[in-house]
Design an enzyme around this catalytic site. Structure first.
Site, PDB file in Angstrom:
ATOM      1  N   LYS A  33       0.843  -1.390  -0.173  1.00 55.38           N
ATOM      2  CA  LYS A  33      -0.092   0.098   0.192  1.00 55.38           C
ATOM      3  C   LYS A  33       0.817   1.238   0.008  1.00 55.38           C
ATOM      4  CE  LYS A  33      -1.673   1.441   4.186  1.00 55.38           C
ATOM      5  NZ  LYS A  33      -1.091   2.479   4.159  1.00 55.38           N
ATOM      6  N   ASN A  34       1.820   1.497   1.169  1.00 56.80           N
ATOM      7  CA  ASN A  34       2.426   2.778   0.544  1.00 56.80           C
ATOM      8  C   ASN A  34       3.785   2.777  -0.121  1.00 56.80           C
ATOM      9  OD1 ASN A  34       1.148   3.014   3.498  1.00 56.80           O
ATOM     10  ND2 ASN A  34       2.542   2.535   4.997  1.00 56.80           N
ATOM     11  N   ARG A 104      -3.806   9.597   3.858  1.00 58.59           N
ATOM     12  CA  ARG A 104      -2.886  10.012   4.934  1.00 58.59           C
ATOM     13  C   ARG A 104      -2.117  10.937   3.116  1.00 58.59           C
ATOM     14  NH1 ARG A 104       0.313  13.931   7.702  1.00 58.59           N
ATOM     15  NH2 ARG A 104       2.594  13.298   7.405  1.00 58.59           N
ATOM     16  N   ASP A 128      -4.919   8.285   9.693  1.00 60.22           N
ATOM     17  CA  ASP A 128      -4.951   6.921  10.486  1.00 60.22           C
ATOM     18  C   ASP A 128      -4.955   8.152  12.079  1.00 60.22           C
ATOM     19  OD1 ASP A 128      -4.466   4.634   9.900  1.00 60.22           O
ATOM     20  OD2 ASP A 128      -2.976   5.423   9.005  1.00 60.22           O
ATOM     21  N   ASP A 318       4.361   0.554  12.531  1.00 60.69           N
ATOM     22  CA  ASP A 318       3.702  -0.148  11.215  1.00 60.69           C
ATOM     23  C   ASP A 318       3.480  -1.913  12.005  1.00 60.69           C
ATOM     24  OD1 ASP A 318       2.817   2.143   9.922  1.00 60.69           O
ATOM     25  OD2 ASP A 318       3.624   1.811   8.168  1.00 60.69           O
TER      26      ASP A 318
HETATM   27  N1  EPU Z   1       6.534  14.396  10.860  1.00 58.75           N
HETATM   28  C1  EPU Z   1       6.681  15.395  11.423  1.00 58.75           C
HETATM   29  N2  EPU Z   1       6.971  16.185   9.779  1.00 58.75           N
HETATM   30  C2  EPU Z   1       6.692  16.361   9.123  1.00 58.75           C
HETATM   31  C3  EPU Z   1       6.606  14.912   8.308  1.00 58.75           C
HETATM   32  C4  EPU Z   1       6.393  14.090   9.232  1.00 58.75           C
HETATM   33  O1  EPU Z   1       6.525  16.504  11.847  1.00 58.75           O
HETATM   34  O2  EPU Z   1       6.764  17.121   8.130  1.00 58.75           O
HETATM   35  C5  EPU Z   1       6.533  13.424  11.710  1.00 58.75           C
HETATM   36  C6  EPU Z   1       5.026  12.765  11.656  1.00 58.75           C
HETATM   37  O3  EPU Z   1       4.558  13.570  12.594  1.00 58.75           O
HETATM   38  C7  EPU Z   1       6.324  11.473  12.766  1.00 58.75           C
HETATM   39  C8  EPU Z   1       6.882  11.187  12.262  1.00 58.75           C
HETATM   40  O4  EPU Z   1       7.740  12.069  11.559  1.00 58.75           O
HETATM   41  O5  EPU Z   1       6.126  11.393  14.339  1.00 58.75           O
HETATM   42  C9  EPU Z   1       7.057   9.946  11.199  1.00 58.75           C
HETATM   43  O6  EPU Z   1       6.504  10.823   9.606  1.00 58.75           O
HETATM   44  P1  EPU Z   1       6.842  10.349   8.225  1.00 58.75           P
HETATM   45  O7  EPU Z   1       6.474  11.668   7.445  1.00 58.75           O
HETATM   46  O8  EPU Z   1       7.687   9.254   8.156  1.00 58.75           O
HETATM   47  O9  EPU Z   1       4.830   9.539   7.661  1.00 58.75           O
HETATM   48  P2  EPU Z   1       4.047   9.176   6.645  1.00 58.75           P
HETATM   49  O10 EPU Z   1       4.802   9.282   5.289  1.00 58.75           O
HETATM   50  O11 EPU Z   1       3.230  10.293   7.280  1.00 58.75           O
HETATM   51  C10 EPU Z   1       4.578   6.715   6.257  1.00 58.75           C
HETATM   52  C11 EPU Z   1       3.305   5.783   6.361  1.00 58.75           C
HETATM   53  C12 EPU Z   1       3.097   5.599   8.169  1.00 58.75           C
HETATM   54  C13 EPU Z   1       3.844   4.729   8.613  1.00 58.75           C
HETATM   55  C14 EPU Z   1       5.121   6.032   8.395  1.00 58.75           C
HETATM   56  C15 EPU Z   1       6.142   5.349   8.723  1.00 58.75           C
HETATM   57  C16 EPU Z   1       1.876   6.038   3.533  1.00 58.75           C
HETATM   58  C17 EPU Z   1       0.394   6.509   3.269  1.00 58.75           C
HETATM   59  N3  EPU Z   1       2.658   5.658   5.550  1.00 58.75           N
HETATM   60  O12 EPU Z   1       3.587   7.667   6.969  1.00 58.75           O
HETATM   61  O13 EPU Z   1       1.947   4.354   7.820  1.00 58.75           O
HETATM   62  O14 EPU Z   1       3.841   5.185  10.006  1.00 58.75           O
HETATM   63  O15 EPU Z   1       5.575   6.438   6.939  1.00 58.75           O
HETATM   64  O16 EPU Z   1       6.906   4.529   8.435  1.00 58.75           O
HETATM   65  O17 EPU Z   1       3.447   5.735   3.399  1.00 58.75           O
HETATM   66  C18 EPU Z   1       0.133   3.325   7.423  1.00 58.75           C
HETATM   67  O18 EPU Z   1       0.714   2.008   6.672  1.00 58.75           O
HETATM   68  O19 EPU Z   1      -0.251   1.708   8.221  1.00 58.75           O
HETATM   69  C19 EPU Z   1       1.076   3.631   8.033  1.00 58.75           C
HETATM   70  C20 EPU Z   1       0.399   4.643   8.410  1.00 58.75           C
END
Ligand code: EPU
Length: 435
Positions: A33-34, A104, A128, A318
């Site tokens: 998915k991601n 997201r 989420d 995750d």
């Molecule tokens: N963060 C910030 N500022 C930003 C971006 C992120 O503070 O501009 C913080 C977030 O709040 C969080 C941390 O950095 O505490 C991690 O965020 P990241 O940007 O790495 O995650 P994401 O891209 O929002 C993806 C996955 C998530 C997974 C995370 C970490 C997708 C759509 N989502 O999220 O997956 O947990 O990376 O590996 O790719 C899921 O699939 O269930 C899921 C939540």
């Protein structure tokens, strides 16, 4: 988008699970998915007919398809898992609230739309239910590349006649920000470097796809990415096979760990989950990489371990609900520390309803293993927590009835069917058939 009929997630269905002992057989791992959601967003960059294969049949793919349709890209998912996306070059750079608030990953259209169209209007993304998920790193990086942002009424508006290269260094290796900046930099003027970039296999998959489209990217898979911007006509539509989903692979391993038995997890990529597999081996799973996947065997009760979540190649956040569920029936005490999302322990209350002995304190959970859980009604609050409830149900005596199944449908392609095919007692019931 026409899919092959994933459940629409109307919130009515429930999953009923019972423990019936050992699992046996082969389960295949669908595409991630991601990854696929980001690959889909990247089709904004180049006109033509893009083809993605190994695409999971999940609700988030349907929603991303609808978002792209609103932008001007039509898509069609065939039963074979082949997703065709047609970019005719007439794009509306507006991402409407009704779609953005549901996933997201919709924030991933920001970089490609801005670099391609010079402007974007995007509602602030949802996703989420586990705490604030800001996008400050995405915004700061794009500003360094020359974008201007305005925020009002829950919407952001970004403009940039043409983005230019920049030297960006992240405080934290954000997955989404890395992806947005790489895709934006592909058509920017000059060279962009990203230090402390995320290295997740899904980020690598996106970069590989961008390169197939004609992008020039160095350092793929490392924490320093260098992107040399190319002119728009240097990019073309491409075909790409989505990387297998390491979180789904881990879900089948967790199911095996609490049930016992032997599984061939076909298409799992052990090299993408090396740290996790090391820890699962310590717990007692016997894991053998084989051609085309991973063989796994579980005999007897797992042993407890301490785990902390970290960006890749550390143990992904995750995986954590799965690990906590495994620990809740393991021998001894394990401490789990969450370093990414402080609020991501909500499912612990649900596990406690099943008899798990877990205490949380800030970023930590102390899990004292009990020999067996005891079935009860529980709720899935997000995708990964939902999968953990299913695994918990396999570890519980009696019947566990899981509601909030729409969350599981967002990210799991036929979890119920796949587990049934290896001997689990699990079924999906709709409110009509259960009444
Ligand atoms: N963060 C910030 N500022 C930003 C971006 C992120 O503070 O501009 C913080 C977030 O709040 C969080 C941390 O950095 O505490 C991690 O965020 P990241 O940007 O790495 O995650 P994401 O891209 O929002 C993806 C996955 C998530 C997974 C995370 C970490 C997708 C759509 N989502 O999220 O997956 O947990 O990376 O590996 O790719 C899921 O699939 O269930 C899921 C939540």
């Amino acid at each position: 988008m026409q899919g092959q009929g994933a459940h629409t997630g109307d919130g009515e269905d429930q999953i009923v699970v019972r423990n019936v002992g050992a699992l046996a057989g082969t389960v295949d791992v669908p595409g991630a998915k991601n990854s696929v959601l980001k690959l889909m967003a990247a089709t904004i960059l180049a006109d033509g007919v893009h083809e993605l294969s190994n695409v999971p049949n999940i609700v988030d793919v349907t929603i991303m398809g609808e978002l792209l349709a609103a932008i001007g890209i039509e898509s069609d998912l065939a039963e074979s898992g082949r997703l065709t996306l047609v970019n005719r070059g007439e794009l509306t750079p507006v991402a409407p609230y009704e779609l953005v608030e549901r996933i997201r990953a919709s924030v991933n259209v920001l970089g490609p739309l801005l670099t391609r169209c010079g402007r974007v209007r995007l509602s602030m993304p949802g996703g989420d239910d586990f705490g604030a998920r800001p996008i400050d790193l995405h915004v700061a990086g794009l500003e360094a590349m020359g974008a201007q942002f305005k925020f009002s009424h829950g919407e952001l508006e970004a403009t940039a006649e043409r983005l230019h290269g920049a030297e960006i260094s992240f405080e934290f290796p954000s997955v989404g920000a890395t992806e947005n900046l790489v895709t934006a930099a592909v058509l920017a003027d000059g060279r962009t470097t990203i230090d402390n970039a995320a290295r997740e296999p899904e980020v690598v998959d996106l970069c590989t796809y961008l390169v197939a489209m004609g992008a020039e990217i160095e350092g793929v898979g490392t924490s320093r990415l260098t992107v040399y911007g190319v002119p728009r006509d240097a990019l073309r539509a491409a075909s790409h096979e989505t990387v297998p989903d390491r979180i789904q692979a881990a879900t089948y391993l967790a199911a095996l760990a609490v049930s016992g038995g032997e599984l061939l997890v076909r298409d799992a990529r052990p090299e993408h989950m090396a740290n996790l597999l090391g820890r699962f081996s310590e717990m007692g799973l016997e894991l053998t990489p084989v051609r085309g996947g991973l063989h796994a065997a579980a005999a007897g009760r797992m042993r407890s371990i301490d785990v902390q979540t970290l960006p890749y190649p550390g143990i992904a956040t995750d995986y954590k609900p799965l690990v906590i569920t495994m620990l809740s029936v393991a021998d001894d005490v394990g401490i789990v520390t969450e370093n990414l999302y402080p609020g991501r322990f909500r499912y612990v209350e649900e596990l406690s309803r099943l008899g798990a002995d877990i205490r949380t304190d800030g970023h930590h959970a102390v899990v004292r293993g009990v020999p067996r859980l005891s079935g009860a009604p529980v709720r899935a609050h997000d995708i990964r927590a939902g999968a953990a409830m299913v695994v918990a149900g396999l570890a519980a005596e009696g019947e566990t009835v899981i509601s909030g199944v729409r969350h599981i449908d967002r990210g799991y392609d036929d979890l119920v069917g796949r587990l049934r095919s290896v001997g689990a007692a699990i079924e999906r019931v709709s409110s009509d058939s259960s009444s």
